[in-house]
Scaffold this motif. Structure first.
Motif, PDB file in Angstrom:
ATOM      1  N   LEU A 242      69.666  17.383  62.576  1.00  0.00           N
ATOM      2  CA  LEU A 242      71.043  17.411  62.832  1.00  0.00           C
ATOM      3  C   LEU A 242      71.694  16.825  61.688  1.00  0.00           C
ATOM      4  N   GLN A 243      72.778  17.453  61.329  1.00  0.00           N
ATOM      5  CA  GLN A 243      73.536  17.228  60.115  1.00  0.00           C
ATOM      6  C   GLN A 243      74.992  16.690  60.512  1.00  0.00           C
ATOM      7  N   LEU A 244      75.498  17.293  61.456  1.00  0.00           N
ATOM      8  CA  LEU A 244      76.849  17.091  61.485  1.00  0.00           C
ATOM      9  C   LEU A 244      77.363  17.172  63.166  1.00  0.00           C
ATOM     10  N   LEU A 245      78.234  16.042  63.501  1.00  0.00           N
ATOM     11  CA  LEU A 245      78.793  15.870  64.725  1.00  0.00           C
ATOM     12  C   LEU A 245      80.344  16.216  64.616  1.00  0.00           C
ATOM     13  N   VAL A 246      80.940  17.159  65.455  1.00  0.00           N
ATOM     14  CA  VAL A 246      82.335  17.415  65.257  1.00  0.00           C
ATOM     15  C   VAL A 246      83.011  16.976  66.607  1.00  0.00           C
ATOM     16  N   THR A 247      84.056  16.082  66.437  1.00  0.00           N
ATOM     17  CA  THR A 247      84.383  15.458  67.817  1.00  0.00           C
ATOM     18  C   THR A 247      85.971  15.214  67.555  1.00  0.00           C
ATOM     19  N   GLY A 248      86.735  14.966  68.821  1.00  0.00           N
ATOM     20  CA  GLY A 248      88.154  14.952  68.875  1.00  0.00           C
ATOM     21  C   GLY A 248      88.520  14.591  70.314  1.00  0.00           C
ATOM     22  N   GLY A 249      89.559  14.729  70.606  1.00  0.00           N
ATOM     23  CA  GLY A 249      90.175  14.418  71.950  1.00  0.00           C
ATOM     24  C   GLY A 249      90.667  12.874  72.218  1.00  0.00           C
ATOM     25  N   VAL A 250      89.675  12.070  71.618  1.00  0.00           N
ATOM     26  CA  VAL A 250      89.880  10.509  71.795  1.00  0.00           C
ATOM     27  C   VAL A 250      89.602   9.709  70.587  1.00  0.00           C
ATOM     28  N   ASN A 251      90.004   8.783  70.314  1.00  0.00           N
ATOM     29  CA  ASN A 251      89.787   7.754  69.107  1.00  0.00           C
ATOM     30  C   ASN A 251      88.259   7.809  69.050  1.00  0.00           C
ATOM     31  N   TYR A 252      87.629   7.828  68.077  1.00  0.00           N
ATOM     32  CA  TYR A 252      86.048   7.936  68.081  1.00  0.00           C
ATOM     33  C   TYR A 252      85.550   6.384  67.862  1.00  0.00           C
ATOM     34  N   GLU A 253      86.205   5.723  67.260  1.00  0.00           N
ATOM     35  CA  GLU A 253      85.802   4.494  66.786  1.00  0.00           C
ATOM     36  C   GLU A 253      85.126   3.676  67.584  1.00  0.00           C
ATOM     37  N   PRO A 254      85.804   3.441  68.901  1.00  0.00           N
ATOM     38  CA  PRO A 254      85.093   2.523  69.958  1.00  0.00           C
ATOM     39  C   PRO A 254      83.755   2.933  70.428  1.00  0.00           C
ATOM     40  N   TYR A 255      83.484   4.459  70.080  1.00  0.00           N
ATOM     41  CA  TYR A 255      82.131   4.958  70.450  1.00  0.00           C
ATOM     42  C   TYR A 255      81.252   5.116  69.184  1.00  0.00           C
ATOM     43  N   ARG A 256      81.605   4.570  68.122  1.00  0.00           N
ATOM     44  CA  ARG A 256      80.879   4.930  66.983  1.00  0.00           C
ATOM     45  C   ARG A 256      79.530   4.132  66.974  1.00  0.00           C
ATOM     46  N   ASP A 257      79.465   3.001  67.297  1.00  0.00           N
ATOM     47  CA  ASP A 257      78.117   2.136  67.631  1.00  0.00           C
ATOM     48  C   ASP A 257      77.141   2.738  68.527  1.00  0.00           C
ATOM     49  N   LYS A 258      77.752   3.066  69.829  1.00  0.00           N
ATOM     50  CA  LYS A 258      76.964   3.454  70.892  1.00  0.00           C
ATOM     51  C   LYS A 258      76.350   4.916  70.532  1.00  0.00           C
ATOM     52  N   ILE A 259      77.012   5.661  69.727  1.00  0.00           N
ATOM     53  CA  ILE A 259      76.533   6.725  69.508  1.00  0.00           C
ATOM     54  C   ILE A 259      75.447   6.791  68.233  1.00  0.00           C
ATOM     55  N   ASN A 260      75.822   5.963  67.416  1.00  0.00           N
ATOM     56  CA  ASN A 260      74.865   5.735  66.193  1.00  0.00           C
ATOM     57  C   ASN A 260      73.572   5.315  66.583  1.00  0.00           C
ATOM     58  N   ASP A 261      73.634   4.206  67.839  1.00  0.00           N
ATOM     59  CA  ASP A 261      72.270   3.601  68.209  1.00  0.00           C
ATOM     60  C   ASP A 261      71.724   4.984  68.630  1.00  0.00           C
TER      61      ASP A 261
END
Length: 499
Positions: A242-261
């Protein structure tokens, strides 16, 4: 051999594409004016054009003098005529599609997408990938499986106009060279029950070589959590390529830590800014903050300073007038027949060469029960800073004013669902309040002036926001729960999920 060819072809295409984009980045101001006048000329004979004297518009100022800022309710009478199959109303022809979205005051909204506008929806996403490939100098992901977590691609018809969710419409335009690698299957994609759909997507993807995954952050989290729960492994263990996530629709930053985990390993992120009204911007450098504003994609932009939005004398600025690090309500005129249309998004420029933006909030999503006008960007930056200092993680939150508490001064109530609670909730609360006061001087004045007491935190049970969305029929689709409100409608409904 085929994989080698696809990868190298993608590298060549990407390099050529990025070189071509240099012109619009350098000439955005000039091109924007020419674009507006071209749109006006094209629509001179439409009903809207005749009513607003398009024939005599020769400048941006003349356009602004004749065409007021509009929301969906203002354009609805015209759209209703288009829905009856009438041409030459807002644009010269009937739309190729209606993107159907949910509205609060208008019920369902039907956003027209013309045959001229549709290619730009696809081109925006392609350009984001091409910029990534060029910057990364790597196109390995094109040889693996790709998943697009999206709404159903099934269409209904209104007087011959195909109608559906934007993500479902876009599914019909995925380039042929990506179709073979694309998941999920058609039968899964058309499922309406979002939870059942995610379960089926897992069945179809868990044993595949997934290299690209696209979707809004809440969908990604739901998909990743179900995979992790089923297999007891991090996502990068399940999908090592898995190399890449493409996202949009809402600000990604508040979700970053959760997704990284949940990922448990390095995956690149591209943030985008698509909407039913157009594809506006994308992260042209995945290593840096900010989204490149697409000024040559059939959309003329105006910007109203947020503090003036909704006032009769509000200024309508163009690219040459904007200032960095100020918040503006985004106004659009498009090649699908939207004229000076207020989309409801708030943007902040962080660069002018080229023009790069952050999406800082929504014009209707703010908290200002006491005159503080706290916006999404401020609360998201405040909670991000507080979480970093207290090594906590959140799943979701909602901020609402408490105007009439049972005792003491009014306050802001933060209803938070934590993934990992801070060790000391009181210290976290103080830090969060301090961070918000630093970002909003009006809020700080209310605290220091003893008009408000410092914020309160209400802890919510796990899956609270998921269950709330489900109870409101807003699970999946393009539905996003507002993080800020100026009333307690959502906050009161979340009460039943208190810890």
């Amino acid at each position: 051999m085929l994989n080698f060819f696809k990868k190298n072809a993608a590298l060549v295409w990407a390099k050529k594409h990025v070189q071509k984009t240099g012109e619009f980045k350098k000439n955005s101001v000039k091109n924007q004016e020419a674009l507006l006048l071209s749109l006006v000329k094209t629509a001179q004979k439409t009903l809207f054009g005749r009513e607003h004297d398009f024939e005599n518009i020769q400048s941006i100022k003349e356009f602004q003098d004749r065409v007021p800022v509009a929301d969906y309710e203002d354009l609805k009478p015209y759209i209703e005529r288009v829905k009856k199959g009438q041409a030459n109303i807002l644009w010269t022809e009937t739309p190729e599609y209606f993107a159907k979205t949910s509205g609060t005051t208008s019920g369902s909204k039907y956003i027209p997408i013309s045959k001229e506008g549709m290619p730009f929806q696809i081109a925006g996403a392609q350009s984001a990938l091409f910029h990534y490939i060029t910057r990364k100098k790597n196109a390995d992901f094109v040889n693996g499986k790709m998943i697009f977590l999206q709404g159903s691609p099934e269409m209904e018809e209104i007087f011959g106009i195909k109608t559906g969710r934007l993500s479902g419409i876009v599914a019909h335009h995925i380039p042929a060279y990506l179709q073979k690698n694309r998941l999920p299957s058609w039968s899964t994609n058309i499922m309406e029950d979002w939870e059942a759909k995610v379960d089926k997507i897992i069945e179809e993807t868990e044993n595949e070589n997934m290299t690209l995954i696209s979707g809004i952050p809440p969908w990604l989290i739901m998909y990743f959590e179900k995979l992790t729960e089923k297999h007891g492994k991090k996502i990068k263990q399940l999908f090592p390529n898995l190399q890449l996530l493409v996202t949009g629709g809402v600000n990604y930053e508040p979700y970053r830590d959760k997704i990284n985990d949940l990922l448990g390993g390095k995956v690149d992120i591209i943030q985008t800014f698509p909407a039913s009204e157009g594809f506006f911007a994308f992260q042209d450098d995945y290593t840096k903050e900010g989204l490149l504003l697409l000024t040559d994609h059939g959309i003329f932009y105006e910007f109203i300073p947020l503090e003036e939005y909704g006032k009769p004398e509000a200024r309508r600025l163009t690219l040459k007038d904007i200032e960095l690090n100020k918040d503006y309500a985004l106004i659009l005129t498009t090649n699908s027949g939207l004229w000076a249309y207020s989309i409801g998004d708030v943007v902040r420029f962080i660069d002018k060469d080229p023009y790069r933006i952050l999406v800082s909030g929504r014009t209707k999503h703010f908290t200002s029960a006491f005159g503080e006008h706290v916006i999404a960007f401020e609360v998201e930056e405040a909670i991000k800073a507080a979480l970093e200092r207290h090594t906590a993680q959140i799943i979701e939150f909602h901020l609402a004013p408490q105007v009439n508490p049972t005792e003491g001064l009014p306050y802001h109530e933060w209803l938070i669902e934590f993934e990992k609670e801070p060790e000391n909730l009181e210290l976290f609360r103080n830090e969060l309040d301090r961070q918000l006061r630093e970002r909003n001087t009006y809020y700080d004045d209310l605290i220091t002036g003893n008009i408000l007491q410092p914020l309160h935190i209400t802890l919510l049970k796990r899956n609270a926001f998921h269950e709330y969305a489900k109870s409101q029929g807003k699970l999946g689709g393009q539905n996003k729960i507002p993080r800020l409100a100026n009333d307690r409608k959502i906050a009161d409904l979340l009460e039943i999920y208190k810890l």
